[in-house]
Design a protein around this motif. Sequence first.
Motif, PDB file in Angstrom:
ATOM      1  N   ARG A   1     -18.115  55.671 -17.213  1.00  0.00           N
ATOM      2  CA  ARG A   1     -17.529  56.639 -18.138  1.00  0.00           C
ATOM      3  C   ARG A   1     -16.698  56.047 -19.275  1.00  0.00           C
ATOM      4  NH1 ARG A   1     -18.508  61.473 -16.873  1.00  0.00           N
ATOM      5  NH2 ARG A   1     -17.016  62.213 -18.428  1.00  0.00           N
ATOM      6  N   THR A   2     -16.480  54.752 -19.312  1.00  0.00           N
ATOM      7  CA  THR A   2     -15.638  54.176 -20.361  1.00  0.00           C
ATOM      8  C   THR A   2     -16.505  53.473 -21.403  1.00  0.00           C
ATOM      9  OG1 THR A   2     -13.893  53.810 -18.728  1.00  0.00           O
ATOM     10  CG2 THR A   2     -13.676  52.691 -20.844  1.00  0.00           C
ATOM     11  N   PHE A   3     -16.483  53.977 -22.626  1.00  0.00           N
ATOM     12  CA  PHE A   3     -17.306  53.352 -23.647  1.00  0.00           C
ATOM     13  C   PHE A   3     -16.529  53.214 -24.953  1.00  0.00           C
ATOM     14  CE2 PHE A   3     -18.021  57.881 -24.259  1.00  0.00           C
ATOM     15  CZ  PHE A   3     -18.029  58.022 -25.636  1.00  0.00           C
ATOM     16  N   ALA A   4     -17.050  52.380 -25.824  1.00  0.00           N
ATOM     17  CA  ALA A   4     -16.448  52.162 -27.135  1.00  0.00           C
ATOM     18  C   ALA A   4     -17.570  51.750 -28.088  1.00  0.00           C
ATOM     19  CB  ALA A   4     -15.374  51.088 -27.078  1.00  0.00           C
ATOM     20  N   GLY A   5     -17.271  51.752 -29.374  1.00  0.00           N
ATOM     21  CA  GLY A   5     -18.283  51.424 -30.366  1.00  0.00           C
ATOM     22  C   GLY A   5     -17.933  50.168 -31.136  1.00  0.00           C
ATOM     23  N   VAL A   6     -18.946  49.466 -31.569  1.00  0.00           N
ATOM     24  CA  VAL A   6     -18.797  48.287 -32.412  1.00  0.00           C
ATOM     25  C   VAL A   6     -19.712  48.434 -33.610  1.00  0.00           C
ATOM     26  CG1 VAL A   6     -19.163  45.813 -32.612  1.00  0.00           C
ATOM     27  CG2 VAL A   6     -18.136  46.745 -30.529  1.00  0.00           C
TER      28      VAL A   6
ATOM     29  N   ALA B   1     -13.135  42.643 -28.218  1.00  0.00           N
ATOM     30  CA  ALA B   1     -12.851  43.260 -29.509  1.00  0.00           C
ATOM     31  C   ALA B   1     -12.747  44.779 -29.396  1.00  0.00           C
ATOM     32  CB  ALA B   1     -13.936  42.888 -30.516  1.00  0.00           C
ATOM     33  N   ALA B   2     -13.576  45.370 -28.541  1.00  0.00           N
ATOM     34  CA  ALA B   2     -13.597  46.824 -28.382  1.00  0.00           C
ATOM     35  C   ALA B   2     -12.511  47.335 -27.444  1.00  0.00           C
ATOM     36  CB  ALA B   2     -14.962  47.266 -27.865  1.00  0.00           C
ATOM     37  N   GLY B   3     -11.758  46.436 -26.820  1.00  0.00           N
ATOM     38  CA  GLY B   3     -10.697  46.857 -25.912  1.00  0.00           C
ATOM     39  C   GLY B   3     -11.169  47.206 -24.525  1.00  0.00           C
ATOM     40  N   LEU B   4     -12.407  46.882 -24.201  1.00  0.00           N
ATOM     41  CA  LEU B   4     -12.921  47.140 -22.854  1.00  0.00           C
ATOM     42  C   LEU B   4     -12.624  45.996 -21.890  1.00  0.00           C
ATOM     43  CD1 LEU B   4     -16.394  48.760 -23.648  1.00  0.00           C
ATOM     44  CD2 LEU B   4     -14.206  49.880 -23.184  1.00  0.00           C
TER      45      LEU B   4
ATOM     46  N   GLU C   1     -14.421  58.736 -32.062  1.00  0.00           N
ATOM     47  CA  GLU C   1     -13.542  59.418 -31.117  1.00  0.00           C
ATOM     48  C   GLU C   1     -13.137  58.483 -29.977  1.00  0.00           C
ATOM     49  OE1 GLU C   1     -12.251  62.659 -31.206  1.00  0.00           O
ATOM     50  OE2 GLU C   1     -12.968  62.440 -33.258  1.00  0.00           O
ATOM     51  N   ALA C   2     -14.082  57.641 -29.541  1.00  0.00           N
ATOM     52  CA  ALA C   2     -13.812  56.735 -28.412  1.00  0.00           C
ATOM     53  C   ALA C   2     -13.075  55.482 -28.845  1.00  0.00           C
ATOM     54  CB  ALA C   2     -15.124  56.355 -27.729  1.00  0.00           C
ATOM     55  N   GLY C   3     -13.294  55.085 -30.089  1.00  0.00           N
ATOM     56  CA  GLY C   3     -12.728  53.843 -30.593  1.00  0.00           C
ATOM     57  C   GLY C   3     -13.829  52.984 -31.186  1.00  0.00           C
ATOM     58  N   LEU C   4     -13.774  52.760 -32.479  1.00  0.00           N
ATOM     59  CA  LEU C   4     -14.819  52.019 -33.174  1.00  0.00           C
ATOM     60  C   LEU C   4     -14.196  50.826 -33.897  1.00  0.00           C
ATOM     61  CD1 LEU C   4     -17.799  51.849 -34.092  1.00  0.00           C
ATOM     62  CD2 LEU C   4     -17.198  53.363 -36.002  1.00  0.00           C
ATOM     63  N   VAL C   5     -14.679  49.626 -33.593  1.00  0.00           N
ATOM     64  CA  VAL C   5     -14.152  48.413 -34.219  1.00  0.00           C
ATOM     65  C   VAL C   5     -15.292  47.663 -34.897  1.00  0.00           C
ATOM     66  CG1 VAL C   5     -12.301  48.203 -32.517  1.00  0.00           C
ATOM     67  CG2 VAL C   5     -14.481  47.008 -32.140  1.00  0.00           C
ATOM     68  N   LYS C   6     -14.932  46.733 -35.773  1.00  0.00           N
ATOM     69  CA  LYS C   6     -15.927  45.906 -36.436  1.00  0.00           C
ATOM     70  C   LYS C   6     -15.981  44.531 -35.775  1.00  0.00           C
ATOM     71  CE  LYS C   6     -16.053  48.068 -40.992  1.00  0.00           C
ATOM     72  NZ  LYS C   6     -16.023  47.846 -42.457  1.00  0.00           N
ATOM     73  N   ALA C   7     -17.170  43.942 -35.789  1.00  0.00           N
ATOM     74  CA  ALA C   7     -17.352  42.585 -35.249  1.00  0.00           C
ATOM     75  C   ALA C   7     -18.466  41.911 -36.033  1.00  0.00           C
ATOM     76  CB  ALA C   7     -17.689  42.631 -33.760  1.00  0.00           C
ATOM     77  N   ARG C   8     -18.465  40.609 -35.983  1.00  0.00           N
ATOM     78  CA  ARG C   8     -19.492  39.864 -36.728  1.00  0.00           C
ATOM     79  C   ARG C   8     -20.787  39.803 -35.925  1.00  0.00           C
ATOM     80  NH1 ARG C   8     -20.025  34.998 -34.422  1.00  0.00           N
ATOM     81  NH2 ARG C   8     -18.321  34.251 -33.077  1.00  0.00           N
ATOM     82  N   PRO C   9     -21.921  39.849 -36.593  1.00  0.00           N
ATOM     83  CA  PRO C   9     -23.197  39.645 -35.891  1.00  0.00           C
ATOM     84  C   PRO C   9     -23.209  38.264 -35.228  1.00  0.00           C
ATOM     85  CG  PRO C   9     -23.557  40.467 -38.126  1.00  0.00           C
ATOM     86  CD  PRO C   9     -22.111  40.108 -38.029  1.00  0.00           C
ATOM     87  N   GLY C  10     -23.852  38.160 -34.100  1.00  0.00           N
ATOM     88  CA  GLY C  10     -23.900  36.891 -33.390  1.00  0.00           C
ATOM     89  C   GLY C  10     -22.775  36.720 -32.394  1.00  0.00           C
TER      90      GLY C  10
ATOM     91  N   GLY D   1     -25.896  50.309 -37.987  1.00  0.00           N
ATOM     92  CA  GLY D   1     -25.367  49.026 -37.562  1.00  0.00           C
ATOM     93  C   GLY D   1     -24.402  49.122 -36.393  1.00  0.00           C
ATOM     94  N   LEU D   2     -24.579  50.120 -35.525  1.00  0.00           N
ATOM     95  CA  LEU D   2     -23.633  50.389 -34.445  1.00  0.00           C
ATOM     96  C   LEU D   2     -24.166  49.924 -33.090  1.00  0.00           C
ATOM     97  CD1 LEU D   2     -22.645  54.010 -35.532  1.00  0.00           C
ATOM     98  CD2 LEU D   2     -21.341  51.914 -35.919  1.00  0.00           C
ATOM     99  N   LEU D   3     -23.255  49.488 -32.245  1.00  0.00           N
ATOM    100  CA  LEU D   3     -23.535  49.163 -30.852  1.00  0.00           C
ATOM    101  C   LEU D   3     -22.668  50.051 -29.959  1.00  0.00           C
ATOM    102  CD1 LEU D   3     -23.371  45.252 -31.009  1.00  0.00           C
ATOM    103  CD2 LEU D   3     -25.466  46.618 -30.786  1.00  0.00           C
ATOM    104  N   VAL D   4     -23.227  50.474 -28.843  1.00  0.00           N
ATOM    105  CA  VAL D   4     -22.467  51.233 -27.854  1.00  0.00           C
ATOM    106  C   VAL D   4     -22.215  50.332 -26.651  1.00  0.00           C
ATOM    107  CG1 VAL D   4     -22.421  53.220 -26.311  1.00  0.00           C
ATOM    108  CG2 VAL D   4     -23.454  53.431 -28.586  1.00  0.00           C
ATOM    109  N   LEU D   5     -20.948  50.043 -26.384  1.00  0.00           N
ATOM    110  CA  LEU D   5     -20.562  49.254 -25.221  1.00  0.00           C
ATOM    111  C   LEU D   5     -20.033  50.198 -24.154  1.00  0.00           C
ATOM    112  CD1 LEU D   5     -18.576  46.364 -26.949  1.00  0.00           C
ATOM    113  CD2 LEU D   5     -21.051  46.619 -26.682  1.00  0.00           C
TER     114      LEU D   5
END
Length: 422
Positions: free
Chosen positions: A412-417, A361-364, A343-352, A403-407
Amino acid sequence: MTDVLEDLQWRGMIALSTDLDELRKEMAKGPITYYCGFDPTAPSLHIGHLFQVLTVRRLQLAGHRPLALVGGATGLIGDPRPSAERQLHSVDQIVEWVAKMRAQIEPFLDFTGSNAARMVNNYDWTASMSAIDFLRDIGKHFRVGKMLTKDAVSARLNSDAGISYTEFSYQILQGMDFLELYRRYGCKLQTGGSDQWGNLTAGTDLIHRVEGASVHLLATPLLTNAAGEKLGKSTGGGSLWMDAELTSPYALYQYFVNLEDAIVGSLLRKLTFLEREEIEAIEKETAERPAARIGQRRLAEEMIKLVHGPEETAQVIAASQALFGRGSLGELSASTLRAALSEAGLVKARPGSTVAELFIAAGLASSRNEARRTVSEGGAYVNNERVSDPEEVVPAERALAGGLLVLRKGKRTFAGVELASG
């Protein structure tokens, strides 16, 4: 038996009716049989349908006998929309959707006891009827002039799209349903939405012509937001679905949490089984502390309980708190966390990847400089832990379930990776 009518009126659930005084007299004699119809023109019911299901449940709790009709026949046609012709679906598709809708309706009703509910399908009495029998026995009782006055029909007649004979005949099929249920089960009341009033009256008129009997209608108002739009339209998806695959429990919860103050009291009345005193107390507290969104949160909680159950409700509330740093992210299931981050925005990124790379990458953050500034000001968080180095590498081991991260940027502004595997 009759108190339910006063309760429905207090809750603002009666927009139109035939004769409430006569219906009250009928109910005073003992339990009446009533029905509400649902057409399987999509793979799930939505919140507008749920409003009807809850109306059926309220009447059953008052002692009356419900018939829940899932229209295997009318679903093959679809009631006319004001804008354009509906897409016709195959028989196999409708059969599949009938089964899904039955499964969504049945948990709300009691199928035991003296006022046990019954599921019915209008395909059972239409499939074997010939076109000649339909026209002679049913069609002859309908007058074209009156059929043309129905809102959806007149809107289509005055549009470039026009209307097919197939959809024009829909009201005859629905009228036949009421007649058939009257004959089979002594059904004397139909409920539905006020936008269906033309179709609803087709049944009462037909029964009066064929059987010489008077039956009743109750129509609920449309569920709308403060701007008068149908509830859910502002989501962009067109509907708030009851199927968790189409509208996630988290998305449904957030929709109600973010509603305007002006409509919360009305929806607490219509969509929950809270008692009058409790609703009025919630309204008072909401008015006194609007920033706390007390009414919205209670409404959202009650809605998720009704549609998805208490366990999913607990997960959704926990996710809502944890994503803003007020709870443990590690306790959330992968499905709930993924739905919330989507719902907030979920993107993929490489480990490391570094913190700065993830925020970009997450638009933050729009640039590495902006990412550095956010970190230096103390406003950057990974999994609710404040980070102090924009070049810190975030290893795969820090990922949560799935395998998710919460940024999070600020409060109040968050996104997922999602950390890509391999």
